[in-house]
Design a protein around this motif. Structure first.
Motif, PDB file in Angstrom:
ATOM      1  N   THR A   1       0.830  -1.205   0.000  1.00 13.29           N
ATOM      2  CA  THR A   1       0.000   0.000   0.000  1.00 13.29           C
ATOM      3  C   THR A   1       0.864   1.254   0.000  1.00 13.29           C
ATOM      4  O   THR A   1       2.040   1.228   0.370  1.00 13.29           O
ATOM      5  CB  THR A   1      -0.898   0.054   1.253  1.00 13.29           C
ATOM      6  OG1 THR A   1      -0.099   0.382   2.402  1.00 13.29           O
ATOM      7  CG2 THR A   1      -1.618  -1.248   1.498  1.00 13.29           C
ATOM      8  N   PRO A   2       0.248   2.395  -0.377  1.00 15.07           N
ATOM      9  CA  PRO A   2       0.898   3.677  -0.101  1.00 15.07           C
ATOM     10  C   PRO A   2       0.816   3.929   1.405  1.00 15.07           C
ATOM     11  O   PRO A   2       0.128   3.183   2.125  1.00 15.07           O
ATOM     12  CB  PRO A   2       0.031   4.690  -0.872  1.00 15.07           C
ATOM     13  CG  PRO A   2      -0.841   3.873  -1.774  1.00 15.07           C
ATOM     14  CD  PRO A   2      -1.008   2.555  -1.108  1.00 15.07           C
ATOM     15  N   PRO A   3       1.449   4.962   1.926  1.00 16.31           N
ATOM     16  CA  PRO A   3       1.283   5.298   3.337  1.00 16.31           C
ATOM     17  C   PRO A   3      -0.200   5.515   3.652  1.00 16.31           C
ATOM     18  O   PRO A   3      -0.858   6.312   2.974  1.00 16.31           O
ATOM     19  CB  PRO A   3       2.080   6.604   3.480  1.00 16.31           C
ATOM     20  CG  PRO A   3       3.102   6.537   2.404  1.00 16.31           C
ATOM     21  CD  PRO A   3       2.433   5.846   1.256  1.00 16.31           C
TER      22      PRO A   3
ATOM     23  N   THR B   1      -1.852   6.977   5.964  1.00 15.93           N
ATOM     24  CA  THR B   1      -2.235   8.125   6.789  1.00 15.93           C
ATOM     25  C   THR B   1      -3.337   8.949   6.132  1.00 15.93           C
ATOM     26  O   THR B   1      -3.204   9.388   4.996  1.00 15.93           O
ATOM     27  CB  THR B   1      -1.006   9.035   7.035  1.00 15.93           C
ATOM     28  OG1 THR B   1       0.055   8.241   7.532  1.00 15.93           O
ATOM     29  CG2 THR B   1      -1.336  10.120   8.042  1.00 15.93           C
TER      30      THR B   1
ATOM     31  N   LEU C   1       4.088  -3.977   3.294  1.00 16.86           N
ATOM     32  CA  LEU C   1       4.968  -2.955   2.736  1.00 16.86           C
ATOM     33  C   LEU C   1       4.086  -1.728   2.460  1.00 16.86           C
ATOM     34  O   LEU C   1       3.312  -1.709   1.511  1.00 16.86           O
ATOM     35  CB  LEU C   1       5.619  -3.457   1.441  1.00 16.86           C
ATOM     36  CG  LEU C   1       6.692  -2.559   0.816  1.00 16.86           C
ATOM     37  CD1 LEU C   1       7.888  -2.401   1.754  1.00 16.86           C
ATOM     38  CD2 LEU C   1       7.154  -3.135  -0.515  1.00 16.86           C
ATOM     39  N   ASN C   2       4.190  -0.716   3.315  1.00 11.34           N
ATOM     40  CA  ASN C   2       3.262   0.411   3.220  1.00 11.34           C
ATOM     41  C   ASN C   2       3.948   1.744   2.929  1.00 11.34           C
ATOM     42  O   ASN C   2       3.492   2.798   3.375  1.00 11.34           O
ATOM     43  CB  ASN C   2       2.451   0.531   4.520  1.00 11.34           C
ATOM     44  CG  ASN C   2       3.327   0.764   5.740  1.00 11.34           C
ATOM     45  OD1 ASN C   2       4.537   0.923   5.612  1.00 11.34           O
ATOM     46  ND2 ASN C   2       2.713   0.774   6.911  1.00 11.34           N
ATOM     47  N   ASN C   3       5.006   1.677   2.133  1.00 10.60           N
ATOM     48  CA  ASN C   3       5.692   2.920   1.767  1.00 10.60           C
ATOM     49  C   ASN C   3       5.835   3.069   0.249  1.00 10.60           C
ATOM     50  O   ASN C   3       6.807   3.629  -0.248  1.00 10.60           O
ATOM     51  CB  ASN C   3       7.064   2.996   2.441  1.00 10.60           C
ATOM     52  CG  ASN C   3       7.984   1.850   2.021  1.00 10.60           C
ATOM     53  OD1 ASN C   3       7.536   0.891   1.414  1.00 10.60           O
ATOM     54  ND2 ASN C   3       9.265   1.971   2.353  1.00 10.60           N
ATOM     55  N   ILE C   4       4.847   2.558  -0.477  1.00  8.48           N
ATOM     56  CA  ILE C   4       4.825   2.724  -1.933  1.00  8.48           C
ATOM     57  C   ILE C   4       4.333   4.144  -2.234  1.00  8.48           C
ATOM     58  O   ILE C   4       3.198   4.491  -1.907  1.00  8.48           O
ATOM     59  CB  ILE C   4       3.895   1.697  -2.605  1.00  8.48           C
ATOM     60  CG1 ILE C   4       4.269   0.267  -2.193  1.00  8.48           C
ATOM     61  CG2 ILE C   4       3.929   1.857  -4.117  1.00  8.48           C
ATOM     62  CD1 ILE C   4       5.619  -0.184  -2.647  1.00  8.48           C
ATOM     63  N   THR C   5       5.158   4.961  -2.848  1.00  4.61           N
ATOM     64  CA  THR C   5       4.796   6.370  -3.029  1.00  4.61           C
ATOM     65  C   THR C   5       4.625   6.812  -4.482  1.00  4.61           C
ATOM     66  O   THR C   5       4.094   7.889  -4.742  1.00  4.61           O
ATOM     67  CB  THR C   5       5.874   7.271  -2.389  1.00  4.61           C
ATOM     68  OG1 THR C   5       7.146   6.969  -2.971  1.00  4.61           O
ATOM     69  CG2 THR C   5       5.945   7.035  -0.883  1.00  4.61           C
TER      70      THR C   5
ATOM     71  N   ASP D   1      10.195   2.066  -6.369  1.00  4.41           N
ATOM     72  CA  ASP D   1       9.214   1.223  -5.678  1.00  4.41           C
ATOM     73  C   ASP D   1       9.327  -0.237  -6.106  1.00  4.41           C
ATOM     74  O   ASP D   1       9.086  -1.147  -5.307  1.00  4.41           O
ATOM     75  CB  ASP D   1       7.792   1.746  -5.921  1.00  4.41           C
ATOM     76  CG  ASP D   1       7.464   2.927  -5.015  1.00  4.41           C
ATOM     77  OD1 ASP D   1       8.115   3.066  -3.973  1.00  4.41           O
ATOM     78  OD2 ASP D   1       6.551   3.702  -5.348  1.00  4.41           O
TER      79      ASP D   1
ATOM     80  N   LYS E   1      11.901  -1.639  -3.966  1.00  2.00           N
ATOM     81  CA  LYS E   1      11.390  -1.880  -2.613  1.00  2.00           C
ATOM     82  C   LYS E   1      10.691  -3.239  -2.542  1.00  2.00           C
ATOM     83  O   LYS E   1      10.876  -4.004  -1.595  1.00  2.00           O
ATOM     84  CB  LYS E   1      10.401  -0.787  -2.213  1.00  2.00           C
ATOM     85  CG  LYS E   1      10.989   0.573  -1.943  1.00  2.00           C
ATOM     86  CD  LYS E   1       9.876   1.565  -1.592  1.00  2.00           C
ATOM     87  CE  LYS E   1      10.403   2.980  -1.473  1.00  2.00           C
ATOM     88  NZ  LYS E   1       9.301   3.947  -1.217  1.00  2.00           N
TER      89      LYS E   1
ATOM     90  N   HIS F   1      11.814  -6.621  -0.558  1.00  7.42           N
ATOM     91  CA  HIS F   1      10.867  -7.190   0.402  1.00  7.42           C
ATOM     92  C   HIS F   1      10.681  -8.688   0.164  1.00  7.42           C
ATOM     93  O   HIS F   1      10.653  -9.484   1.107  1.00  7.42           O
ATOM     94  CB  HIS F   1       9.524  -6.459   0.283  1.00  7.42           C
ATOM     95  CG  HIS F   1       8.593  -6.692   1.427  1.00  7.42           C
ATOM     96  ND1 HIS F   1       8.831  -6.243   2.711  1.00  7.42           N
ATOM     97  CD2 HIS F   1       7.399  -7.353   1.485  1.00  7.42           C
ATOM     98  CE1 HIS F   1       7.833  -6.595   3.501  1.00  7.42           C
ATOM     99  NE2 HIS F   1       6.954  -7.273   2.790  1.00  7.42           N
TER     100      HIS F   1
END
Length: 388
Positions: free
Chosen positions: A218-220, A222, A251-255, A270, A273, A277
């Motif tokens: 996922t993306p962040p 927030t 893995l939640n830092n896909i931007t 990405d 990344k 992972h």
């Protein structure tokens, strides 16, 4: 990147014409040049040239070499113009749509549905993109309200730190419908996919195929309620099936898929990344991507590691472009964008006519369907043996 039901130059032509019709550009005003339109919409100069030529052909603008294009006439073109329909003459309505961005995986079909509804009800629809930037969203909302729109459809850029302009509209009881997400702590109308139920459905599909080590990409998360709901559905499916959730696999830092008007996406970063992972957690058997383009990056990462989809790694995601004969088809969760557009527009008309102004607007959730493609399969016996 995306495919529309009509040529891009016609879409651009209609957008500028609506701006002239609604008074954004007044008689004598200069409209953006071919170069400016090309940069703004991300299209070729040939496309923008055709759009401006159509406007000139309609006698709406005059093109002056070396100076630019200027609105030639706007008389009779404003959103309070009279239109004829089966019930006789009535005042046309003008609605605004503020959306983060759109492409053929998600958004184009929704906009098409809203456009159909707008035409059916003899009204106009003005589109503005925020690219996920709160400041651009606020500016678009403010400009549309100042323009005098009769109602707004907004795809919010954030969930918790919502736009001040949206709050003002809520306080004023201005006709407003939110799309694809809801704002925490604010009572306003919203229409979205039931993301919790949809994510559960997709996760259950993987669990039923024997996958117990599923990475969530996922993306962040927030401030995005749609993404938070998808994570919740993923967790619920595991709990109901009695399978332990391993958050280390997330893995939640896909931007690179985040909407942004000011920088090109860094897919290469990405993809790396995801590769790193998978190397770190070699027992992963499936990837659940929160978005379509994350799934494409995951597929490329798997291939670059010398593995195959779905033989070695299964992949599932939300949304997908229209299917074409001969293509590799991802397994995905399909959101009913056609119905979403209809529900949004119907609710907006009711709010405009004050049918539901006295009641607290409800949050309307729509079902998503699972479309099984080529990217998911049962865990291979070879992989099972390694895991055991």
């Amino acid at each position: 990147m995306f495919r529309l039901s009509k040529p891009l130059y016609k879409v651009l032509y209609e957008n500028i014409k609506k701006d002239i019709v609604s008074g954004v550009y007044k008689e004598g005003d200069r409209v953006p040049s071919e170069k400016e339109l090309s940069q703004q919409y991300g299209v070729s100069r040939i496309t923008t040239k055709k759009a401006l030529e159509l406007l000139a052909g309609d006698d709406l603008i005059t093109r002056q070499p070396g100076r630019g294009s200027f609105v030639k006439r706007a008389s009779g073109f404003n959103h309070k113009m009279k239109v004829n329909n089966q019930k006789g003459e009535q005042t046309a309505l003008l609605f605004g749509l503020v959306i983060t961005d759109f492409d053929d995986s998600y958004g184009t079909e929704l906009i098409s549905s809203l456009e159909k509804c707008s035409t059916k009800h003899s009204s106009f629809l003005i589109l503005r993109r925020s690219f996920g930037k709160p400041e651009l969203e606020e500016r678009a909302i403010k400009e549309l309200v100042e323009l005098g729109v009769d109602g707004l459809i907004v795809f919010p850029s954030q969930a918790e730190y919502f736009s001040e302009e949206i709050l003002k509209l809520v306080i004023k009881k201005f006709p407003l419908v939110l799309v694809d997400r809801h704002l925490k702590g604010i009572s306003t109308a919203s229409v979205s996919t039931d993301n919790v139920a949809a994510a559960k459905k997709g996760t259950e599909h993987l669990l039923e195929l024997g996958h117990k080590h599923i990475a969530l990409l996922t993306p962040p998360p927030t401030d995005t309620t749609a993404l938070e709901d998808r994570i919740e559905g993923f967790v619920q499916a595991h709990a109901e099936k009695g399978v332990m959730v391993d958050r280390n696999l997330w893995l939640n830092n896909i931007t690179s898929t985040l909407p942004n008007a000011f920088r090109p996406p860094n897919f290469t970063q990405d993809i790396k990344k995801i590769k790193d992972h998978l190397v770190k957690f070699p027992y992963i058997t499936a990837l659940f991507a929160a978005e379509y383009y994350i799934a494409l990056m995951a597929k490329k990462a798997v291939k670059e590691l010398g593995m195959r989809v779905p033989e070695d790694i299964s992949i599932i995601c939300f949304d997908s472009p229209p299917r074409r004969i001969g293509d590799f088809h991802l397994t995905y969760l399909s959101q009913d964008q056609e119905k979403m557009g209809q529900k949004v527009f119907d609710l907006l008309l009711k709010l405009k006519s004050k049918e539901e102004q006295e009641e607290t607007p409800k949050r309307l959730l729509l079902d998503a369907s699972l479309v099984v493609g080529d990217s998911t399969a049962e865990v291979s016996s070879k992989k099972q043996n390694k895991l055991s």
